[in-house]
Design a protein around this motif. Structure first.
Motif, PDB file in Angstrom:
ATOM      1  N   THR A 110       0.789  -1.096   0.075  1.00 23.44           N
ATOM      2  CA  THR A 110       0.041   0.042  -0.049  1.00 23.44           C
ATOM      3  C   THR A 110       0.840   1.295  -0.091  1.00 23.44           C
ATOM      4  O   THR A 110       0.367   2.250  -0.472  1.00 23.44           O
ATOM      5  CB  THR A 110      -0.955  -0.045   1.116  1.00 23.44           C
ATOM      6  OG1 THR A 110      -0.172   0.285   2.427  1.00 23.44           O
ATOM      7  CG2 THR A 110      -1.797  -1.270   1.277  1.00 23.44           C
ATOM      8  N   TYR A 111       1.868   1.286   0.538  1.00 21.59           N
ATOM      9  CA  TYR A 111       3.005   2.428   0.504  1.00 21.59           C
ATOM     10  C   TYR A 111       3.534   2.544  -0.687  1.00 21.59           C
ATOM     11  O   TYR A 111       4.131   3.805  -1.007  1.00 21.59           O
ATOM     12  CB  TYR A 111       4.172   2.249   1.635  1.00 21.59           C
ATOM     13  CG  TYR A 111       3.592   1.868   3.099  1.00 21.59           C
ATOM     14  CD1 TYR A 111       2.340   2.252   3.540  1.00 21.59           C
ATOM     15  CD2 TYR A 111       4.485   1.124   3.871  1.00 21.59           C
ATOM     16  CE1 TYR A 111       2.134   1.890   4.776  1.00 21.59           C
ATOM     17  CE2 TYR A 111       4.276   1.007   5.293  1.00 21.59           C
ATOM     18  CZ  TYR A 111       2.941   1.246   5.494  1.00 21.59           C
ATOM     19  OH  TYR A 111       2.689   1.144   6.854  1.00 21.59           O
ATOM     20  N   SER A 113       1.745   2.951  -3.598  1.00 19.68           N
ATOM     21  CA  SER A 113       1.193   3.840  -4.148  1.00 19.68           C
ATOM     22  C   SER A 113       1.214   5.191  -4.042  1.00 19.68           C
ATOM     23  O   SER A 113       1.103   5.597  -2.700  1.00 19.68           O
ATOM     24  CB  SER A 113      -0.444   3.332  -4.199  1.00 19.68           C
ATOM     25  OG  SER A 113      -1.318   4.431  -4.622  1.00 19.68           O
ATOM     26  N   GLY A 116      -1.413   6.663  -2.165  1.00 18.01           N
ATOM     27  CA  GLY A 116      -1.795   5.956  -0.626  1.00 18.01           C
ATOM     28  C   GLY A 116      -0.762   6.334   0.352  1.00 18.01           C
ATOM     29  O   GLY A 116      -1.264   6.702   1.522  1.00 18.01           O
ATOM     30  N   SER A 139      -3.283  -2.219  12.000  1.00 17.42           N
ATOM     31  CA  SER A 139      -3.646  -3.054  10.850  1.00 17.42           C
ATOM     32  C   SER A 139      -3.783  -4.482  11.313  1.00 17.42           C
ATOM     33  O   SER A 139      -4.146  -5.247  10.789  1.00 17.42           O
ATOM     34  CB  SER A 139      -2.858  -2.763   9.604  1.00 17.42           C
ATOM     35  OG  SER A 139      -2.840  -1.308   9.159  1.00 17.42           O
ATOM     36  N   TYR A 194      -8.572   3.699  -4.039  1.00 18.08           N
ATOM     37  CA  TYR A 194      -7.367   3.067  -3.323  1.00 18.08           C
ATOM     38  C   TYR A 194      -7.785   2.196  -2.499  1.00 18.08           C
ATOM     39  O   TYR A 194      -7.041   1.108  -2.282  1.00 18.08           O
ATOM     40  CB  TYR A 194      -7.015   4.419  -2.398  1.00 18.08           C
ATOM     41  CG  TYR A 194      -6.176   3.834  -1.211  1.00 18.08           C
ATOM     42  CD1 TYR A 194      -4.913   3.820  -1.461  1.00 18.08           C
ATOM     43  CD2 TYR A 194      -6.606   3.869   0.057  1.00 18.08           C
ATOM     44  CE1 TYR A 194      -3.759   3.640  -0.693  1.00 18.08           C
ATOM     45  CE2 TYR A 194      -5.438   3.310   0.940  1.00 18.08           C
ATOM     46  CZ  TYR A 194      -4.200   3.274   0.755  1.00 18.08           C
ATOM     47  OH  TYR A 194      -3.405   2.953   1.581  1.00 18.08           O
ATOM     48  N   ALA A 198      -6.230  -1.490  -2.394  1.00 15.00           N
ATOM     49  CA  ALA A 198      -5.671  -2.086  -0.955  1.00 15.00           C
ATOM     50  C   ALA A 198      -6.250  -3.577  -1.067  1.00 15.00           C
ATOM     51  O   ALA A 198      -5.352  -4.509  -0.337  1.00 15.00           O
ATOM     52  CB  ALA A 198      -5.928  -1.397  -0.104  1.00 15.00           C
ATOM     53  N   VAL A 201      -4.160  -5.720  -2.925  1.00 16.31           N
ATOM     54  CA  VAL A 201      -2.710  -6.093  -2.333  1.00 16.31           C
ATOM     55  C   VAL A 201      -2.683  -7.092  -1.169  1.00 16.31           C
ATOM     56  O   VAL A 201      -2.021  -7.977  -1.023  1.00 16.31           O
ATOM     57  CB  VAL A 201      -2.135  -4.710  -1.705  1.00 16.31           C
ATOM     58  CG1 VAL A 201      -0.967  -5.104  -0.917  1.00 16.31           C
ATOM     59  CG2 VAL A 201      -1.821  -3.767  -2.808  1.00 16.31           C
ATOM     60  N   TRP A 263       2.428   1.350  -8.724  1.00 16.67           N
ATOM     61  CA  TRP A 263       3.314   1.179  -7.981  1.00 16.67           C
ATOM     62  C   TRP A 263       4.406   2.226  -8.729  1.00 16.67           C
ATOM     63  O   TRP A 263       4.912   1.611  -9.885  1.00 16.67           O
ATOM     64  CB  TRP A 263       3.863  -0.238  -7.800  1.00 16.67           C
ATOM     65  CG  TRP A 263       3.205  -0.895  -6.863  1.00 16.67           C
ATOM     66  CD1 TRP A 263       2.162  -0.345  -6.001  1.00 16.67           C
ATOM     67  CD2 TRP A 263       3.260  -2.325  -6.138  1.00 16.67           C
ATOM     68  NE1 TRP A 263       1.600  -1.427  -5.191  1.00 16.67           N
ATOM     69  CE2 TRP A 263       2.315  -2.584  -5.310  1.00 16.67           C
ATOM     70  CE3 TRP A 263       4.141  -3.329  -6.617  1.00 16.67           C
ATOM     71  CZ2 TRP A 263       2.297  -3.846  -4.492  1.00 16.67           C
ATOM     72  CZ3 TRP A 263       4.058  -4.664  -5.931  1.00 16.67           C
ATOM     73  CH2 TRP A 263       3.076  -4.739  -5.083  1.00 16.67           C
TER      74      TRP A 263
END
Length: 274
Positions: A110-111, A113, A116, A139, A194, A198, A201, A263
């Motif tokens: 997620t990082y 993106s 995001g 999380s 988003y 996610a 992912v 990405w």
């Protein structure tokens, strides 16, 4: 109609302009009318919620919040016992490995993106040296909890995800009030695009990671894992139009194609990953 491989790019671009109107209006009204004490007050309020709370137990909450929670408790369209059994089959075999990979591969995914990563980094609560650690801790509750015994039957997972849905709406309010969010460039903060990305992912990207590590996952278990994330996608407030399908091969094709567009390197990605 759910996402398909043929419509995915155009649909996700439309999804980038959408937040969660019901949750966004609720959070905005609660904060502006001072029915809760700001965003942190709302976080504390939703932290007390329990699964399948009847309306009379919600009476201590603002009326609009109680009604929202009642309306948000409906199961995904077409969800049934076979879906639950398939998801439980996956977690019976792979709960520990999947949770570990979701907290590492998943979060870092997620990082990667840029939008995001900016969203996460620029919310002050996630900033500072301990910000990513806090993100991992929060999380992990979802990752670990989704595989708990009966989590898909007794409402605990739905309640946890509904809290995350309201947190997403609160984050959108923080960005809206900050005046620093570039809507023309980035779309909505924590947009449906988003959220769906996610979900990809944390589902098929994790299955790809397991395969890369030599962990064999039976096809029926993989299907169950994606079904569990379809369930979570629904409780995050995603309209049926943008829900990931309960089809592991289709979701894998969607994500493997769209990942190439999403990405990219950015300063925020690097900071969050570090």
């Amino acid at each position: 109609m759910a996402l398909t491989a043929e419509t995915v790019h155009a649909e996700l671009e439309a999804a980038n302009q959408e937040g969660d109107p019901a949750a966004d209006a609720l959070v905005s009204d609660l904060i502006d009318s001072r029915e809760v004490d700001g965003v942190n007050g709302l976080f504390r309020t939703i932290g007390t919620l329990k699964p399948h709370m009847p309306m009379d137990e919600l009476s201590g909450l603002p009326d609009r919040l109680a009604q929202f929670l009642h309306d948000a408790s409906e199961e995904p369209p077409g969800w049934g016992g076979a879906d639950v059994e398939a998801a439980e089959g996956f977690f019976a075999h792979h709960h520990g490995v999947a949770s570990m990979l979701q907290g590492t591969v998943g979060l870092i995914g997620t990082y990667l993106s840029p939008t995001g990563a900016f969203t996460l980094r620029s919310t002050g609560r996630l900033g500072g040296a301990d910000g990513p650690g806090r993100r991992l801790s929060q999380s992990s509750r979802l990752f670990i909890g989704m595989g708990d015994k009966d989590a898909l039957r007794n409402g605990t997972l739905a309640a946890t995800v509904t809290k995350v849905r309201l947190v997403h709406a609160s984050v959108r309010q923080l960005h809206k009030k900050s005046g620093q969010w570039d809507y023309g460039r980035w779309g909505e903060p924590v947009s449906q695009k988003y959220v769906t990305g996610a979900i990809c992912v944390f589902s098929v990207q994790i299955l790809q990671a397991m395969k890369n590590l030599g962990v064999h996952v039976a096809k029926e278990d993989a299907q169950g894992f994606v079904a569990a994330w379809h369930y979570i996608n629904h409780y995050l407030g995603t309209p049926e139009r943008w829900l990931i399908p309960k089809d592991v091969d289709l979701v894998d094709r969607i994500w493997s194609t769209e990942r190439e567009n999403e990405w990219r390197a950015s300063e925020d990605c690097t900071a969050m990953t570090q």
